[in-house]
Motif scaffolding. Structure first.
Motif, PDB file in Angstrom:
ATOM      1  N   TYR A   1      22.973  11.624 -47.677  1.00 33.48           N
ATOM      2  CA  TYR A   1      23.888  10.605 -47.169  1.00 33.48           C
ATOM      3  C   TYR A   1      24.435   9.713 -48.279  1.00 33.48           C
ATOM      4  O   TYR A   1      25.601   9.312 -48.255  1.00 33.48           O
ATOM      5  CB  TYR A   1      23.171   9.755 -46.107  1.00 33.48           C
ATOM      6  N   GLU A   2      23.593   9.406 -49.270  1.00 31.16           N
ATOM      7  CA  GLU A   2      24.016   8.480 -50.330  1.00 31.16           C
ATOM      8  C   GLU A   2      24.928   9.148 -51.344  1.00 31.16           C
ATOM      9  O   GLU A   2      25.964   8.622 -51.713  1.00 31.16           O
ATOM     10  CB  GLU A   2      22.787   7.944 -51.092  1.00 31.16           C
ATOM     11  N   THR A   3      24.509  10.327 -51.818  1.00 25.51           N
ATOM     12  CA  THR A   3      25.180  10.930 -52.971  1.00 25.51           C
ATOM     13  C   THR A   3      26.187  12.005 -52.577  1.00 25.51           C
ATOM     14  O   THR A   3      26.991  12.420 -53.402  1.00 25.51           O
ATOM     15  CB  THR A   3      24.143  11.603 -53.892  1.00 25.51           C
ATOM     16  N   GLY A   4      26.105  12.508 -51.354  1.00 29.10           N
ATOM     17  CA  GLY A   4      26.963  13.617 -50.953  1.00 29.10           C
ATOM     18  C   GLY A   4      26.497  14.956 -51.485  1.00 29.10           C
ATOM     19  O   GLY A   4      27.120  15.984 -51.231  1.00 29.10           O
ATOM     20  N   ARG A   5      25.381  14.969 -52.220  1.00 27.27           N
ATOM     21  CA  ARG A   5      24.880  16.231 -52.771  1.00 27.27           C
ATOM     22  C   ARG A   5      24.310  17.124 -51.667  1.00 27.27           C
ATOM     23  O   ARG A   5      23.558  16.637 -50.816  1.00 27.27           O
ATOM     24  CB  ARG A   5      23.756  15.971 -53.779  1.00 27.27           C
ATOM     25  N   PRO A   6      24.617  18.417 -51.703  1.00 25.63           N
ATOM     26  CA  PRO A   6      24.068  19.325 -50.682  1.00 25.63           C
ATOM     27  C   PRO A   6      22.560  19.512 -50.853  1.00 25.63           C
ATOM     28  O   PRO A   6      22.028  19.439 -51.960  1.00 25.63           O
ATOM     29  CB  PRO A   6      24.807  20.637 -50.946  1.00 25.63           C
ATOM     30  N   ILE A   7      21.904  19.750 -49.734  1.00 30.33           N
ATOM     31  CA  ILE A   7      20.450  19.845 -49.688  1.00 30.33           C
ATOM     32  C   ILE A   7      20.075  21.229 -49.173  1.00 30.33           C
ATOM     33  O   ILE A   7      20.663  21.711 -48.201  1.00 30.33           O
ATOM     34  CB  ILE A   7      19.897  18.739 -48.761  1.00 30.33           C
ATOM     35  N   THR A   8      19.117  21.884 -49.831  1.00 36.41           N
ATOM     36  CA  THR A   8      18.689  23.207 -49.355  1.00 36.41           C
ATOM     37  C   THR A   8      17.782  23.064 -48.131  1.00 36.41           C
ATOM     38  O   THR A   8      17.185  22.010 -47.905  1.00 36.41           O
ATOM     39  CB  THR A   8      17.917  23.969 -50.445  1.00 36.41           C
ATOM     40  N   THR A   9      17.699  24.119 -47.363  1.00 33.43           N
ATOM     41  CA  THR A   9      16.824  24.148 -46.186  1.00 33.43           C
ATOM     42  C   THR A   9      15.400  23.760 -46.559  1.00 33.43           C
ATOM     43  O   THR A   9      14.693  23.097 -45.802  1.00 33.43           O
ATOM     44  CB  THR A   9      16.826  25.575 -45.587  1.00 33.43           C
ATOM     45  N   GLU A  10      14.998  24.160 -47.756  1.00 31.29           N
ATOM     46  CA  GLU A  10      13.633  23.891 -48.216  1.00 31.29           C
ATOM     47  C   GLU A  10      13.370  22.433 -48.511  1.00 31.29           C
ATOM     48  O   GLU A  10      12.223  21.992 -48.506  1.00 31.29           O
ATOM     49  CB  GLU A  10      13.361  24.677 -49.508  1.00 31.29           C
ATOM     50  N   THR A  11      14.443  21.683 -48.848  1.00 29.52           N
ATOM     51  CA  THR A  11      14.215  20.307 -49.272  1.00 29.52           C
ATOM     52  C   THR A  11      14.587  19.295 -48.189  1.00 29.52           C
ATOM     53  O   THR A  11      14.499  18.095 -48.414  1.00 29.52           O
ATOM     54  CB  THR A  11      14.971  20.004 -50.592  1.00 29.52           C
ATOM     55  N   LEU A  12      14.981  19.759 -47.014  1.00 30.89           N
ATOM     56  CA  LEU A  12      15.123  18.859 -45.868  1.00 30.89           C
ATOM     57  C   LEU A  12      13.740  18.261 -45.621  1.00 30.89           C
ATOM     58  O   LEU A  12      12.762  18.990 -45.545  1.00 30.89           O
ATOM     59  CB  LEU A  12      15.546  19.647 -44.617  1.00 30.89           C
ATOM     60  N   ARG A  13      13.660  16.941 -45.519  1.00 31.19           N
ATOM     61  CA  ARG A  13      12.334  16.360 -45.289  1.00 31.19           C
ATOM     62  C   ARG A  13      12.418  15.195 -44.306  1.00 31.19           C
ATOM     63  O   ARG A  13      13.469  14.540 -44.200  1.00 31.19           O
ATOM     64  CB  ARG A  13      11.682  15.934 -46.610  1.00 31.19           C
ATOM     65  N   TYR A  14      11.319  14.957 -43.666  1.00 32.54           N
ATOM     66  CA  TYR A  14      11.240  13.901 -42.655  1.00 32.54           C
ATOM     67  C   TYR A  14      11.753  12.582 -43.225  1.00 32.54           C
ATOM     68  O   TYR A  14      11.383  12.197 -44.330  1.00 32.54           O
ATOM     69  CB  TYR A  14       9.782  13.745 -42.192  1.00 32.54           C
ATOM     70  N   GLY A  15      12.597  11.904 -42.472  1.00 34.08           N
ATOM     71  CA  GLY A  15      13.058  10.568 -42.867  1.00 34.08           C
ATOM     72  C   GLY A  15      14.328  10.555 -43.694  1.00 34.08           C
ATOM     73  O   GLY A  15      14.963   9.511 -43.847  1.00 34.08           O
ATOM     74  N   ALA A  16      14.703  11.715 -44.257  1.00 35.20           N
ATOM     75  CA  ALA A  16      15.895  11.746 -45.122  1.00 35.20           C
ATOM     76  C   ALA A  16      17.153  11.430 -44.318  1.00 35.20           C
ATOM     77  O   ALA A  16      17.292  11.864 -43.174  1.00 35.20           O
ATOM     78  CB  ALA A  16      16.020  13.113 -45.774  1.00 35.20           C
ATOM     79  N   ARG A  17      18.052  10.688 -44.915  1.00 35.92           N
ATOM     80  CA  ARG A  17      19.336  10.381 -44.270  1.00 35.92           C
ATOM     81  C   ARG A  17      20.361  11.415 -44.723  1.00 35.92           C
ATOM     82  O   ARG A  17      20.560  11.622 -45.924  1.00 35.92           O
ATOM     83  CB  ARG A  17      19.773   8.960 -44.615  1.00 35.92           C
TER      84      ARG A  17
END
Lengths: 363, 363
Positions: free
Chosen positions: A302-318
């Motif tokens: 949410y902050e940086t606009g950087r894409p996130i891999t399925t593996e690095t999705l984590r609880y609490g992340a916006r």
């Protein structure tokens, strides 16, 4: 893009992670491998699809398996190069170039490493225009071209070459081998002529990945980077939320699971659910489908606009969830049979994301 | 034996089923394939191990998987020949002969079919001197020779060539491939030079199979056939009984299970239990071990003396269980590590069957 140099790798990694809809393996590891190879062997020449010789062969390189495994059991240099090197010995005169089999995370960067090591150019194209979890989900297969020879390698030193009956058998065999190899392996499949790559390849996807990376990392601009990106790619903002639940299972050579999001900002009070199998495949808001495979669903920080891999999705992340229309090749009857929502067991009729978003806009 | 003709096949099938301790695949199907091939291409020349060129290559042919599957899903001609034909293309000048990988049921007959089709001689030897369920259980492995290249094929038309890290990996990969191929496949592994076959091969086992078949089928003789056989092979009669219980599970590319026997005649009032994994591996009478792998445990039809495969053991059948000493190569420390009772999970210290039977005789 005429050459890929060390400076291009970060942007390609960012763009490929976005286009890979969370899959394709760890972009960071892929970037380090490509960097090391370019430092050692020099920059990689890029060919457009039109520059291929009709009769020469192109070798699509990629890793296969559960990203949950490859993120911890990092591929050895040898294992990444072995499949292409083994197959090159079968066609020593005809091999013209390396190609990424998919645009997605590490799988866009390992082929660059491979091309550098082997002194071959890389084709600015891939066979998905995104990442998909199964090996028959390629545009070659949609046109009826089946892999005739496949090579695989693991970190143990095992090397396999096989001649599958067809694309589905190729996937079955590859998955069984991946499983016995520990859940992740490297492969070259769908070795086809330049002529067939001209017919089936999705063009310019390495350049597109690089442009996306550039767009997301230029800071001093009046338009926010995600908005710039959506404008450039005709994309849609689906949801802004915090991850409230995440589950992953590594089974049969895949990482399967689901993530639930609690809305923030304009989505306050709403819930989003995303189902994935290596890649993000289906997004539902309060039970209604917002986007589904083969369209691209991407999770951005949410902050940086950087894409996130399925593996690095984590609880609490916006997260800012966006969607992009897939290549038209996937929107055919055959394309939807091969990689539409029903193939993955979701009881959903595919609708293009533009239509789904258009309907929402009119409600 | 200088040539194998159509007339030899029945005797080889009988003898190989006995030496295969119930495993090695259906001898009847193997016999039909060998018969058809010999009728079409002519008899097969037999070479002794000493007639091999030191530098030429020998291709051991066999099927792999659960006999419960191959008995119902009978191999196609193409599938039987494909692995050797694929590999011969890798070594067109050097291939001198075909060899059975094991002496056991169909796996002694498919190589004869293969040799006839390919116009190659067959070596009068194998790499086990019996049958075993796993592919690293060969005398080559005991001497440290690992398969460098393996070919497999299935009935679908899939063809696989692999370069395993070592013998254990070769088995792991072969088993995973067998599983995805539907539980049974055909393979050539342990391709070695004549020199290595001279060092490791168990000699004369095809001839021995034929002799056993002859011995069990000559009717007009004063000594009963089973007794003649035990005299010839230094074997032991373990038990005469009726099958009171039989269970089989097809799992991970094997048929595993157990058979229980209620004694008749001299064994009245006693119970025998046999555990198997494709082959009969452990025989216990009232809890005491009578014989164990790597020694040979064989089930013969009580009336005819004909050997019975693990697949055809059935409730109520009257059986004469005998045991034969294995080749000395299996009685080494390495041999017992690879194929002794502990490898199969039986908490039993191996004792040669002669000792076990000697002790019994003295009690």
């Amino acid at each position: 893009m005429k050459w890929i140099t060390a400076e291009d790798l970060e942007n390609i990694a960012i763009g490929a992670t976005l286009l890979g809809t969370g899959g394709g393996g760890d972009p960071f590891v892929g970037k380090l491998m490509a960097l090391q190879a370019i430092q050692k062997y020099g920059p990689v020449k890029v060919l457009t699809v039109d520059e291929l010789d009709d009769k020469a062969l192109v070798m699509p390189v990629g890793s296969i398996g559960a990203p949950s495994v490859s993120n911890e059991k990092i591929a050895s240099e040898e294992e990444v190069y072995a499949p292409a090197e083994v197959l090159k010995d079968f066609f020593p005169e005809r091999t013209q170039a390396i190609m990424p089999i998919e645009i997605g995370g590490g799988n866009s960067l390992l082929p660059i490493a491979c091309a550098a090591k082997m002194g071959l150019p890389i084709v600015d194209a891939d066979a998905m225009g995104r990442a998909f979890p199964e090996s028959q989900m390629v545009t070659f297969f949609l046109k009826g071209y089946q892999p005739e020879i496949v090579a695989m390698a693991d970190s143990q030193g095992n090397r396999i070459v096989y001649y599958p009956k067809d694309g589905e058998w190729s996937e079955k065999i590859a998955r069984a081998i991946t499983d016995v190899m520990g859940g992740n392996a490297n492969m070259v499949d769908n070795v086809f002529s330049g002529k067939i790559v001209k017919e089936c390849g999705i063009r310019g996807t390495l350049s597109l990945a690089k442009e996306i990376g550039e767009e997301l990392t230029i800071l001093n601009d009046s338009v926010p980077p995600v908005q710039r990106l959506l404008d450039h790619l005709n994309g849609f903002s689906l949801f802004e939320g915090k991850i409230s639940h995440i589950e992953r299972n590594v089974e049969g050579g895949f990482t399967r699971g689901r993530a639930a999001f609690t809305g923030i900002n304009r989505n306050k009070g709403e819930e989003l659910e995303i189902l994935f199998q290596n890649e993000l495949l289906l997004a539902k808001k309060d039970g209604a489908v917002l986007a589904s495979t083969p369209d691209l669903i991407c999770a951005l920080d949410y902050e940086t606009g950087r894409p996130i891999t399925t593996e690095t999705l984590r609880y609490g992340a916006r997260i800012h969830v966006i969607a992009l229309p897939c290549d038209q090749k996937w929107r055919t009857k055959k394309g939807l049979e091969v990689a539409g929502p029903k193939y993955f067991g979701y009881e959903v009729d595919y609708q293009p994301v533009e239509e789904l978003m258009g309907e929402k806009a009119h409600v």
